[in-house]
Design an enzyme around this catalytic site. Sequence first.
Site, PDB file in Angstrom:
ATOM      1  N   CYS A 157       0.570  -1.232   0.307  1.00  0.00           N
ATOM      2  CA  CYS A 157      -0.512  -0.158  -0.109  1.00  0.00           C
ATOM      3  C   CYS A 157       0.568   1.473   0.197  1.00  0.00           C
ATOM      4  O   CYS A 157       0.165   1.961  -0.190  1.00  0.00           O
ATOM      5  CB  CYS A 157      -0.826  -0.203   0.998  1.00  0.00           C
TER       6      CYS A 157
ATOM      7  N   HIS B 183      -3.128   7.570   2.503  1.00  0.00           N
ATOM      8  CA  HIS B 183      -2.851   6.183   2.367  1.00  0.00           C
ATOM      9  C   HIS B 183      -5.242   6.215   2.418  1.00  0.00           C
ATOM     10  O   HIS B 183      -5.232   5.981   3.658  1.00  0.00           O
ATOM     11  CB  HIS B 183      -2.502   5.210   2.468  1.00  0.00           C
TER      12      HIS B 183
ATOM     13  N   ASN C  59     -10.401   0.274   0.044  1.00  0.00           N
ATOM     14  CA  ASN C  59      -8.484  -0.182   0.346  1.00  0.00           C
ATOM     15  C   ASN C  59      -8.189  -0.272  -1.003  1.00  0.00           C
ATOM     16  O   ASN C  59      -8.314  -1.389  -1.862  1.00  0.00           O
ATOM     17  CB  ASN C  59      -8.203  -0.617   1.494  1.00  0.00           C
TER      18      ASN C  59
HETATM   19  N1  COA Z   1     -17.917  -8.625   9.976  1.00  0.00           N
HETATM   20  C1  COA Z   1     -18.591  -8.718  11.029  1.00  0.00           C
HETATM   21  N2  COA Z   1     -17.176  -9.323  12.188  1.00  0.00           N
HETATM   22  C2  COA Z   1     -15.967  -9.128  11.135  1.00  0.00           C
HETATM   23  C3  COA Z   1     -15.743  -8.997  10.463  1.00  0.00           C
HETATM   24  C4  COA Z   1     -16.960  -8.853  10.043  1.00  0.00           C
HETATM   25  N3  COA Z   1     -15.896  -8.497   8.017  1.00  0.00           N
HETATM   26  N4  COA Z   1     -14.709  -8.984  10.524  1.00  0.00           N
HETATM   27  C5  COA Z   1     -13.922  -9.693  12.039  1.00  0.00           C
HETATM   28  N5  COA Z   1     -15.382  -9.555  12.322  1.00  0.00           N
HETATM   29  C6  COA Z   1     -14.825 -10.317  14.154  1.00  0.00           C
HETATM   30  C7  COA Z   1     -13.637 -10.789  14.564  1.00  0.00           C
HETATM   31  O1  COA Z   1     -14.599 -12.561  13.796  1.00  0.00           O
HETATM   32  C8  COA Z   1     -14.095 -10.401  16.075  1.00  0.00           C
HETATM   33  O2  COA Z   1     -15.042 -11.111  16.443  1.00  0.00           O
HETATM   34  P1  COA Z   1     -14.771 -12.192  17.902  1.00  0.00           P
HETATM   35  O3  COA Z   1     -14.539 -10.955  19.017  1.00  0.00           O
HETATM   36  O4  COA Z   1     -16.052 -13.065  17.898  1.00  0.00           O
HETATM   37  O5  COA Z   1     -13.472 -12.892  17.229  1.00  0.00           O
HETATM   38  C9  COA Z   1     -14.422  -9.354  15.935  1.00  0.00           C
HETATM   39  O6  COA Z   1     -15.314  -9.024  15.143  1.00  0.00           O
HETATM   40  C10 COA Z   1     -13.504  -8.100  16.255  1.00  0.00           C
HETATM   41  O7  COA Z   1     -12.336  -8.547  15.709  1.00  0.00           O
HETATM   42  P2  COA Z   1     -10.790  -7.800  15.256  1.00  0.00           P
HETATM   43  O8  COA Z   1     -10.443  -7.872  14.526  1.00  0.00           O
HETATM   44  O9  COA Z   1     -10.789  -7.281  17.021  1.00  0.00           O
HETATM   45  O10 COA Z   1     -11.836  -6.491  15.182  1.00  0.00           O
HETATM   46  P3  COA Z   1     -11.308  -4.976  15.424  1.00  0.00           P
HETATM   47  O11 COA Z   1     -12.478  -3.915  15.963  1.00  0.00           O
HETATM   48  O12 COA Z   1     -10.025  -4.941  15.119  1.00  0.00           O
HETATM   49  O13 COA Z   1     -11.734  -4.100  13.205  1.00  0.00           O
HETATM   50  C11 COA Z   1     -10.495  -4.262  11.326  1.00  0.00           C
HETATM   51  C12 COA Z   1     -10.778  -5.290  12.250  1.00  0.00           C
HETATM   52  C13 COA Z   1      -9.604  -4.985  10.492  1.00  0.00           C
HETATM   53  C14 COA Z   1     -11.274  -3.267  10.680  1.00  0.00           C
HETATM   54  C15 COA Z   1      -9.224  -3.077  12.367  1.00  0.00           C
HETATM   55  O14 COA Z   1      -8.575  -3.926  12.537  1.00  0.00           O
HETATM   56  C16 COA Z   1      -8.542  -2.381  11.338  1.00  0.00           C
HETATM   57  O15 COA Z   1      -9.048  -1.264  10.600  1.00  0.00           O
HETATM   58  N6  COA Z   1      -7.313  -3.114  10.842  1.00  0.00           N
HETATM   59  C17 COA Z   1      -6.406  -2.568  10.156  1.00  0.00           C
HETATM   60  C18 COA Z   1      -6.055  -2.516   8.730  1.00  0.00           C
HETATM   61  C19 COA Z   1      -5.887  -2.233   7.548  1.00  0.00           C
HETATM   62  O16 COA Z   1      -5.954  -0.981   7.318  1.00  0.00           O
HETATM   63  N7  COA Z   1      -5.455  -3.098   6.671  1.00  0.00           N
HETATM   64  C20 COA Z   1      -4.650  -2.422   5.395  1.00  0.00           C
HETATM   65  C21 COA Z   1      -3.315  -1.960   5.459  1.00  0.00           C
HETATM   66  S1  COA Z   1      -2.695  -0.977   4.567  1.00  0.00           S
END
Ligand code: COA
Length: 321
Positions: A114, A248, A278
């Site tokens: 990215c 980004h 993204n």
């Molecule tokens: N829909 C519903 N639930 C979802 C889900 C989806 N698409 N994806 C994950 N979950 C669930 C998980 O399974 C978890 O459930 P559990 O508590 O029963 O285990 C819960 O939601 C929380 O998951 P978690 O991964 O802790 O959520 P989060 O608050 O960290 O949010 C992201 C997840 C990916 C949105 C967040 O971590 C994020 O934005 N990270 C950065 C990602 C990024 O920018 N990547 C690219 C960089 S270039």
Amino acid sequence: MVTRSLLSGFGSYLPERIVTNDELSQRLDTSDDWIRGRTGIRQRHIVGEDETAVSMAAEAARRALAFGGIDPQTVDAVIVATSTPDQVFPATAVRVLHELSATGGFGFDIAAACSGFIYGMATADAFILSGKAKCVVVIGSEVYSRILDWDDRTTAVLFGDGAGAVVLTASDDPGNRGLLSTHLHADGALGDILYVDGAVGRSGHSGHLKMNGREVFRHAVGRLSSAVDEALGAEGLTHADVAWLVPHQANIRIIEGVARKLHLPMEQVVVTVDRHANTSAASIPLALDEAVRDGRIRRGDLVLMEALGGGLTWGSALARV
Ligand code: COA
């Protein structure tokens, strides 16, 4: 007078097909509420069967050259940042040169996930400042839909396809316009928090994107804030000088976190993540093109760009447009 790389043309391309969160939630255990609440994403564009990194890059480049009134024959180099090339080789950039009928130029791809567009701008700038090129097209073009595991709700909802391009030309503009500085970073120790689990050289297949979202999030705001401070500090500028932050577009919460650290109101931040999701290396040039064409970013504005991605890689770029 100082030679600088002037941002002389902007272009982008988005596939026609739009996939909404509701459409995704018909086949995945997810919901519009969850996706929007955690990421700000409402929809993403997804390629049709015949669209690829090359076809989208070429169209974005054509539009950027047309924007600047620049003859493709004067292009010295094309640099494409992509993690989703059509082929291992020829490079995407070389195919694009051919598509543009830019017969005198050279081209190569950059793999920095990215952060690829920032890496591409830094590389193009080095060619221009060293006198080795006068006109370089920097493109981010990505087809993440083809490396996503569509059964994995934790990653499938986050990405989209598209391409964006900027033409950099050597200039002695007395108004100090152009790319002012770029800052690149990488930390391979964090390679396992965001990666693709394959490539032909190792596994013989292209693999799927894997991510520890929480860990990526944890590293993002801090590293991006340092990178933007570094860019401003290098020019003796402060956040008050910034007209636009063009980040980004991974997640609205990361974008808001960086804006807060910069004391920049969201009105001065270009946001496309809601509509594009993204698009990896394509996200910054897509956002730049949108904001230049709709008149938000104007001639002379100080624009700060930042990105973080798999590697980890991250960086910033500061430009007076
Ligand atoms: N829909 C519903 N639930 C979802 C889900 C989806 N698409 N994806 C994950 N979950 C669930 C998980 O399974 C978890 O459930 P559990 O508590 O029963 O285990 C819960 O939601 C929380 O998951 P978690 O991964 O802790 O959520 P989060 O608050 O960290 O949010 C992201 C997840 C990916 C949105 C967040 O971590 C994020 O934005 N990270 C950065 C990602 C990024 O920018 N990547 C690219 C960089 S270039």
